[in-house]
Scaffold this active site. Sequence first.
Site, PDB file in Angstrom:
ATOM      1  N   LYS A  87      14.011  -3.587   3.553  1.00  0.00           N
ATOM      2  CA  LYS A  87      13.047  -4.408   2.836  1.00  0.00           C
ATOM      3  C   LYS A  87      13.590  -5.836   2.729  1.00  0.00           C
ATOM      4  O   LYS A  87      13.531  -6.560   3.710  1.00  0.00           O
ATOM      5  CB  LYS A  87      12.696  -3.729   1.521  1.00  0.00           C
ATOM      6  CG  LYS A  87      12.083  -2.326   1.805  1.00  0.00           C
ATOM      7  CD  LYS A  87      11.563  -1.660   0.608  1.00  0.00           C
ATOM      8  CE  LYS A  87      11.062  -0.248   0.793  1.00  0.00           C
ATOM      9  NZ  LYS A  87      10.711   0.256   2.090  1.00  0.00           N
TER      10      LYS A  87
ATOM     11  N   SER B  85       7.210   1.222  -6.628  1.00  0.00           N
ATOM     12  CA  SER B  85       6.740   0.677  -5.356  1.00  0.00           C
ATOM     13  C   SER B  85       5.251   0.375  -5.337  1.00  0.00           C
ATOM     14  O   SER B  85       4.801  -0.437  -4.544  1.00  0.00           O
ATOM     15  CB  SER B  85       7.094   1.626  -4.221  1.00  0.00           C
ATOM     16  OG  SER B  85       6.551   2.902  -4.467  1.00  0.00           O
TER      17      SER B  85
ATOM     18  N   HIS C 251      12.914  -1.664  -3.773  1.00  0.00           N
ATOM     19  CA  HIS C 251      12.165  -2.905  -4.003  1.00  0.00           C
ATOM     20  C   HIS C 251      12.846  -3.811  -5.031  1.00  0.00           C
ATOM     21  O   HIS C 251      12.232  -4.745  -5.535  1.00  0.00           O
ATOM     22  CB  HIS C 251      10.740  -2.579  -4.453  1.00  0.00           C
ATOM     23  CG  HIS C 251       9.994  -1.769  -3.447  1.00  0.00           C
ATOM     24  ND1 HIS C 251       9.356  -2.327  -2.363  1.00  0.00           N
ATOM     25  CD2 HIS C 251       9.831  -0.428  -3.332  1.00  0.00           C
ATOM     26  CE1 HIS C 251       8.805  -1.364  -1.634  1.00  0.00           C
ATOM     27  NE2 HIS C 251       9.078  -0.200  -2.204  1.00  0.00           N
TER      28      HIS C 251
END
Length: 629
Positions: free
Chosen positions: A480, A421, A449
């Site tokens: 996300k 990250s 991610h």
Amino acid sequence: MLYSIKMRASQKDRHISGAERIVEKADIDATVGELTTRAVQHSLGCADFINLKIETVSQEDIQYLEALPVSERFADSIEESYAIMGTLLAETGVKNPQQIVKLLQNVKPMRGAALYDISTQTRIEDDPQRGIRVTYMDAEGSTAGTEKNHFREALILATKVANAPGILAEICLSDDPEYVTGYFASKKHGYVRLSPLKNSGDTHGGRIFIIDNSRNIARATIAYLENKKVLVRNLPAGRHATASPEEHFRQQLQELKAADFFRSVRTIDSQQSSTVTMNGKEILMLSSNSYLDLAADPQVKAAAAQAALTWGAGSGGSRLTTGTMTLHTDLERLLAQFKRKESALLYNTGYMANVGSISALADKNSVIFSDEYNHASIIDGCRLSSGKTVIFKHNDMHDLERKIKSHPCSCGIIVSDAVFSMDGDIANLPEIVRLGRAYNLLTMVDEAHATGVIGNCGKGIAEYYDYQYEPDIIMGTLSKALGAEGGFICAGRNIIEYLINKSRSFIFSTAQAPATLGAALAALRILTDEPQRVRHLQENIKYFCSCLQEQGLQINSPTAIIPIPVGSEKTAVQISQELLNAGCLIPAIRYPTVPRGTARLRVALMATHAERQLRRAAELIAAAVRKYS
Ligand code: WAQ
Ligand code: MG
């Protein structure tokens, strides 16, 4: 009869810790234990030589003193703190306060204190290399614990010093690099804490005792400081005893500010998209995790609204009581399919998914092998589990294998971020899976991610490696690339059923709200049906890195996270602020999110950024970096 116990500890001839107590016979054992523990658990390392000295002290020789009253003068800057110190010195009758303040700032490192005579304006201690060492003092009837309590020890010492013949005042600065609070003490003012007196990381420290030696009493003063046995009464209670319990936190904040680690929230007054407004101004968003811009997608927003209208505002219960709706089970089924696993389980946030799953899956017989750069939620999951955590070097598969070999276990897990990250690099899944199989360990990756970002169709790390290697457990988030909120675990049926029964953050949370689920369902459909959005993101990443390279910054990233290394916390914050003034939001990432001294700007790209926006941003970043390096 009382006993004076003194401890001095060193490591390879370097002094690392010293402490002294005056206690009753019954407390000798406990005190020796505390002092020894302190020496072997010292933050500078474990002592390899500990000197303990125990002497009797007769009751009649003891002088009892009331602790100086404590007050606090916490300032906004170091300069301001020293100005306060100067004023206090002037109030005790000192004619040249500035000179004495300077002396403290420049005094050479010593074991003891400098003795400064105002009648001759000179230092008068016999041995200026060593200084005057105050000793034989403690607080009456309280225990000190195994950790150094700067405040407690300083108040005891300051009380003795203020009561020594001829002493007008004392000023002190700790030599502990992390301790930026010092004090001024006098009989008249009491003990006045001053902060900040230095920047964090500064090892300079010292003490100055200010005496009026016009009547030649210094001999008696020194004898008192070195030999008189003193017990201080009525020390304020509590570890960080202050005027009010909240003061403790104010001081902690002060220390964060002094070290450039202070954080505060920043408010955006629009929806999250490739541009946002802040304080009415349009800002290019270059750090959002909404990689595919789905948080602002019209279909996703409409689905959220529709779900709320149909299903209500909240879920009304935890998943195992009344909170599970068809929306939850539909989404779990689709997530499992998307990640090619038998089953999936939703959590309210990604943080809760990691904490709740790792802590449930690892029991006291487990060993968790965790990459050193793993996200805080993985670290917290490890901490909360009763298993043993073994940290391997970042993405270093030799180190991982070495550690697996040296920690044989009946049941273990290898856990790694899929996309890291803060660094934006990708885990070595082939090796992780190979080692998992070879040593019969579960493998788990965190795709927070990765989902929507890597792999041809944005399906994450398994797709990125052409489905040649598949981990046992995939953790992901809805918050996300999917633009909604929540976390999930995908795995085999048995693991998911086990989590339903054992995972506390799942069991004891109210189930996610319908609007969130509606949004996530719509976003997942878009991601499945329109992989070109992922391709746009991947093209933007390549384009932006090439722009940075044209500007002379050698930066590349295989993912939407593009860190720009800066180093110093202060510089990173300055650059980030300058970019914000220029209309680009790119936060500075600092300790404790990343190691100290590795502060960075963290760019995160979106599929909807236009090339001209990216080009302009690269120019601004390069200019700001050049300006500060
Ligand atoms: N006698 C005389 N001087 C001493 C002694 C002693 N027993 N111990 C230390 N010093 C001198 C020496 O020069 C050190 O470098 C310097 O003082 C600083 O010592 O309210 O931790 O032990 O929170 O680093 C102040 C607490 C903490 C303020 C002071 O001092 C607060 C501290 P340190
Ligand atoms: Mg110290």
